[in-house]
Design a protein around this motif. Structure first.
Motif, short mmCIF file in Angstrom:
data_model
loop_
_atom_site.label_atom_id
_atom_site.label_comp_id
_atom_site.label_asym_id
_atom_site.label_seq_id
_atom_site.Cartn_x
_atom_site.Cartn_y
_atom_site.Cartn_z
N ALA A 151 1.11 4.82 1.19
CA ALA A 151 0.53 5.70 2.21
C ALA A 151 1.05 7.11 1.96
O ALA A 151 2.25 7.29 1.75
N PRO B 152 6.09 -0.35 7.75
CA PRO B 152 6.80 0.31 6.65
C PRO B 152 7.78 -0.64 5.97
O PRO B 152 8.50 -1.39 6.63
N ALA C 107 5.36 10.25 1.55
CA ALA C 107 4.85 8.97 1.08
C ALA C 107 5.79 7.86 1.48
O ALA C 107 7.01 8.06 1.57
N ASP D 284 0.80 11.45 3.06
CA ASP D 284 0.45 12.47 4.06
C ASP D 284 0.59 13.81 3.36
O ASP D 284 1.69 14.17 2.93
N GLY E 247 0.64 -3.08 7.86
CA GLY E 247 0.88 -1.67 8.14
C GLY E 247 2.31 -1.35 8.53
O GLY E 247 2.61 -0.25 8.97
N THR F 73 0.83 -1.20 0.00
CA THR F 73 0.00 0.00 0.00
C THR F 73 0.86 1.25 0.00
O THR F 73 1.81 1.36 0.79
N LEU G 4 3.72 0.43 2.71
CA LEU G 4 3.39 -0.39 3.87
C LEU G 4 3.01 -1.79 3.41
O LEU G 4 2.41 -1.96 2.35
N ARG H 34 10.65 6.74 4.04
CA ARG H 34 9.69 7.81 3.79
C ARG H 34 10.33 8.81 2.82
O ARG H 34 11.49 9.17 2.96
#
Length: 83
Positions: free
Chosen positions: A30, A49, A40, A32, A47, A28, A43, A53
């Protein structure tokens, strides 16, 4: 005196550092969207990581087009994902 053998500690499930194990299940993306940055990471199904990031500054004028262009740039910084 003999030192005690160290006991392995279970990894924290909510750790922010990427996992070294192969991901299971869907990967996925993810994101923000914040006032000062777009972030980004990927995951696994639990969930956890599995990538570092990535971050870009939020556009000075955060129009929908500018935000989408930033998210597209972030997507290009990460490996493939499922959803």
């Amino acid at each position: 005196m003999t030192p005690k053998a160290s006991t392995p500690i279970a990894p924290d499930k909510k750790s922010s550092s990427p996992s070294t194990r192969p991901a299971k299940g869907p990967i996925t993306l993810a994101i923000d969207i914040g006032g000062s940055g777009l972030k980004a990471m990927l995951l696994d199904a639990q969930g956890t990581p599995i990538s570092e990031r990535q971050r870009l500054p939020t556009p000075a004028v955060p129009s929908p087009k500018g935000i989408l262009e930033g998210l597209e740039e972030l997507r290009g910084m990460l490996p493939d994902f499922d959803r």
